[in-house]
Design a protein around this motif. Structure first.
Motif, PDB file in Angstrom:
ATOM      1  N   ALA A  81       0.856  -1.201   0.000  1.00  0.00           N
ATOM      2  CA  ALA A  81       0.000   0.000   0.000  1.00  0.00           C
ATOM      3  C   ALA A  81       0.887   1.244   0.000  1.00  0.00           C
ATOM      4  O   ALA A  81       1.977   1.243   0.594  1.00  0.00           O
ATOM      5  N   PRO A  82       0.421   2.303  -0.669  1.00  0.00           N
ATOM      6  CA  PRO A  82       1.171   3.562  -0.620  1.00  0.00           C
ATOM      7  C   PRO A  82       0.928   4.291   0.699  1.00  0.00           C
ATOM      8  O   PRO A  82      -0.215   4.434   1.124  1.00  0.00           O
ATOM      9  N   ILE A  83       1.987   4.726   1.337  1.00  0.00           N
ATOM     10  CA  ILE A  83       1.884   5.474   2.603  1.00  0.00           C
ATOM     11  C   ILE A  83       2.846   6.661   2.538  1.00  0.00           C
ATOM     12  O   ILE A  83       4.008   6.512   2.151  1.00  0.00           O
ATOM     13  N   SER A  84       2.364   7.828   2.940  1.00  0.00           N
ATOM     14  CA  SER A  84       3.180   9.042   2.868  1.00  0.00           C
ATOM     15  C   SER A  84       4.311   9.024   3.883  1.00  0.00           C
ATOM     16  O   SER A  84       4.141   8.547   5.008  1.00  0.00           O
ATOM     17  N   GLY A 120       2.821   7.293   9.389  1.00  0.00           N
ATOM     18  CA  GLY A 120       1.601   7.318  10.216  1.00  0.00           C
ATOM     19  C   GLY A 120       0.517   6.565   9.460  1.00  0.00           C
ATOM     20  O   GLY A 120       0.152   6.971   8.361  1.00  0.00           O
ATOM     21  N   VAL A 121       0.020   5.480  10.031  1.00  0.00           N
ATOM     22  CA  VAL A 121      -0.837   4.567   9.266  1.00  0.00           C
ATOM     23  C   VAL A 121      -2.198   4.389   9.934  1.00  0.00           C
ATOM     24  O   VAL A 121      -2.284   3.968  11.095  1.00  0.00           O
ATOM     25  N   ARG A 122      -3.258   4.692   9.168  1.00  0.00           N
ATOM     26  CA  ARG A 122      -4.633   4.442   9.637  1.00  0.00           C
ATOM     27  C   ARG A 122      -5.038   3.023   9.256  1.00  0.00           C
ATOM     28  O   ARG A 122      -4.808   2.587   8.128  1.00  0.00           O
ATOM     29  N   ALA A 159      -7.187   0.706   7.742  1.00  0.00           N
ATOM     30  CA  ALA A 159      -8.285   0.867   6.783  1.00  0.00           C
ATOM     31  C   ALA A 159      -8.763  -0.462   6.238  1.00  0.00           C
ATOM     32  O   ALA A 159      -9.945  -0.628   5.936  1.00  0.00           O
ATOM     33  N   GLY A 160      -7.860  -1.424   6.086  1.00  0.00           N
ATOM     34  CA  GLY A 160      -8.229  -2.705   5.483  1.00  0.00           C
ATOM     35  C   GLY A 160      -7.130  -3.725   5.715  1.00  0.00           C
ATOM     36  O   GLY A 160      -6.420  -3.669   6.714  1.00  0.00           O
ATOM     37  N   THR A 161      -6.947  -4.634   4.753  1.00  0.00           N
ATOM     38  CA  THR A 161      -6.109  -5.815   4.952  1.00  0.00           C
ATOM     39  C   THR A 161      -4.653  -5.466   5.288  1.00  0.00           C
ATOM     40  O   THR A 161      -4.119  -5.910   6.303  1.00  0.00           O
ATOM     41  N   LEU A 162      -4.028  -4.673   4.412  1.00  0.00           N
ATOM     42  CA  LEU A 162      -2.596  -4.404   4.592  1.00  0.00           C
ATOM     43  C   LEU A 162      -2.339  -3.543   5.832  1.00  0.00           C
ATOM     44  O   LEU A 162      -1.451  -3.825   6.640  1.00  0.00           O
ATOM     45  N   THR A 163      -3.147  -2.512   5.976  1.00  0.00           N
ATOM     46  CA  THR A 163      -2.903  -1.607   7.099  1.00  0.00           C
ATOM     47  C   THR A 163      -3.238  -2.294   8.438  1.00  0.00           C
ATOM     48  O   THR A 163      -2.586  -2.016   9.446  1.00  0.00           O
ATOM     49  N   GLU A 217      -4.428  12.450  -3.587  1.00  0.00           N
ATOM     50  CA  GLU A 217      -4.339  11.017  -3.319  1.00  0.00           C
ATOM     51  C   GLU A 217      -5.207  10.269  -4.317  1.00  0.00           C
ATOM     52  O   GLU A 217      -6.361  10.640  -4.532  1.00  0.00           O
ATOM     53  N   ARG A 218      -4.668   9.268  -4.959  1.00  0.00           N
ATOM     54  CA  ARG A 218      -5.433   8.410  -5.865  1.00  0.00           C
ATOM     55  C   ARG A 218      -5.092   6.962  -5.571  1.00  0.00           C
ATOM     56  O   ARG A 218      -4.026   6.679  -5.024  1.00  0.00           O
ATOM     57  N   TYR A 219      -5.990   6.042  -5.959  1.00  0.00           N
ATOM     58  CA  TYR A 219      -5.661   4.627  -5.812  1.00  0.00           C
ATOM     59  C   TYR A 219      -4.387   4.337  -6.580  1.00  0.00           C
ATOM     60  O   TYR A 219      -4.241   4.780  -7.707  1.00  0.00           O
TER      61      TYR A 219
END
Ligand SMILES: Cc1cc2nc3c(=O)[nH]c(=O)nc-3n(C[C@H](O)[C@H](O)[C@H](O)COP(=O)(O)OP(=O)(O)OC[C@H]3O[C@@H](n4cnc5c(N)ncnc54)[C@H](O)[C@@H]3O)c2cc1C
Ligand code: FES
Length: 287
Positions: free
Chosen positions: A66-69, A83-85, A87-91, A248-250
């Protein structure tokens, strides 16, 4: 200032674009009930070479990517913070990681806030929600090179007091003699103590005295925030070249190959994520 001139992705050798390098999780800190801050170092001891505004492709082996800033400035040392929220599987898999774990990274990718072009300028650093994650990297850079910039104003908006990220660091910025920092929340849930600002971030921009001849604004936040913030900045007579936005885009590949992140003829992963408003204002799907 045209941030696309700053980086067409990375200048890294091709194999480095596709192959993750391994990192050690040095520490994990809870920011909110759904957000954690990860501090990473490279196992090969090299520097990450990151700039404020760029992102990493983060992989937990066997789960995905996943892309993370980037959330910290290289001026702080040879580590990188994300800093990671959840949100789903990877995070969610990232949130299970403890200090000592290993994780894969590709990058840094994308354009960045051109801090050279910001030298000598008044800076207006505006973020909302999770947008403080990438903005924090720029704020740290500016703090560490404070003499290079003129007036620095930080504005941050969160949905509620519980959603405020980096509350301890915001308190430090508010106490600082060299920065101005204001925080607002959209609403206060019943039973919450709060004696700060209540209202949208645009309410913080309206009363500001801005010198349009010497100001650069950087804006990072949820999509809904951009049109309203940009409207306020235009009322302050900032030109589109003086307004930098991070979009931000997919994303899938992060390196301009898959087309997932396209904004018309631009690829958000390579031409962005940091754009000047002048670059994207004519693209209907951008803002
Ligand atoms: C350039 C960039 C920088 C980002 N920086 C950060 C950051 O600093 N911190 C952070 O927590 N998140 C960041 N994100 C969002 C993060 O990439 C997504 O939350 C992550 O990809 C979700 O993956 P997952 O496997 O956990 O969720 P999934 O199981 O794939 O999906 C769960 C939910 O997340 C949403 N989602 C999936 N991918 C994205 C995406 N690329 N953008 C937005 N929503 C998505 C889906 O719609 C779904 O609702 C960034 C995204 C981009 C493109
Ligand atoms: S994420 Fe593949 S082209 Fe941008």
């Amino acid at each position: 200032m045209d941030s696309s001139a700053v980086s067409k992705s990375t200048g890294q050798p091709p194999e480095a674009l596709y192959r993750p390098f391994m990192c050690k999780v040095e520490s994990v800190r809870d920011l909110t009930p759904t957000e954690k801050l990860f501090r990473l170092t490279r196992l090969d001891g090299q520097a990450f070479g990151h700039r404020p505004g760029q992102f990493m492709q983060v992989s937990v082996l066997g789960i995905g990517e996943a892309p993370i800033s980037v959330s910290s400035s290289a001026t702080r040392g040879d580590y990188l913070e994300l800093g990671v929220r959840k949100a789903g599987t990877l995070t969610a898999a990232m949130h299970e990681l403890k200090a000592g774990a290993t994780i894969g990274l590709r990058g840094p990718f994308g354009t960045f806030f051109d801090t050279d072009a910001m030298k000598g300028k008044d800076l207006l650093l505006i973020s909302g929600g999770c947008g403080l994650a990438p903005m924090r990297a720029l704020i740290q850079y500016v703090e560490d090179r404070r003499r290079e910039f003129a007036r620095v104003t930080i504005l941050y908006g969160a949905k509620s007091p519980q959603d405020v990220l980096y509350a301890d660091e915001i308190a430090q910025w508010q106490r600082s003699q060299t920065l101005a920092c204001q925080l607002t929340v959209d609403a206060i849930p019943g039973g919450t103590c709060w004696d700060g600002n209540i209202g949208l971030i645009t309410e913080l921009i309206r009363p500001l005295e801005i010198d349009p001849a010497r100001t650069i604004a950087a804006v990072v936040g949820p999509p809904v925030m951009y049109p309203f913030v940009i409207e306020q900045l235009e009322k302050k007579r900032l030109r589109p070249e003086q307004i930098l936005v991070s979009l931000e885009r997919y994303m899938k590949c992060g390196v301009g190959k898959c087309g997932h992140c396209a904004i018309e003829h631009l690829y958000c992963c390579m031409d962005g994520p940091v754009f000047s408003l002048a670059q994207v204002m004519s693209l209907r799907s951008a803002i």
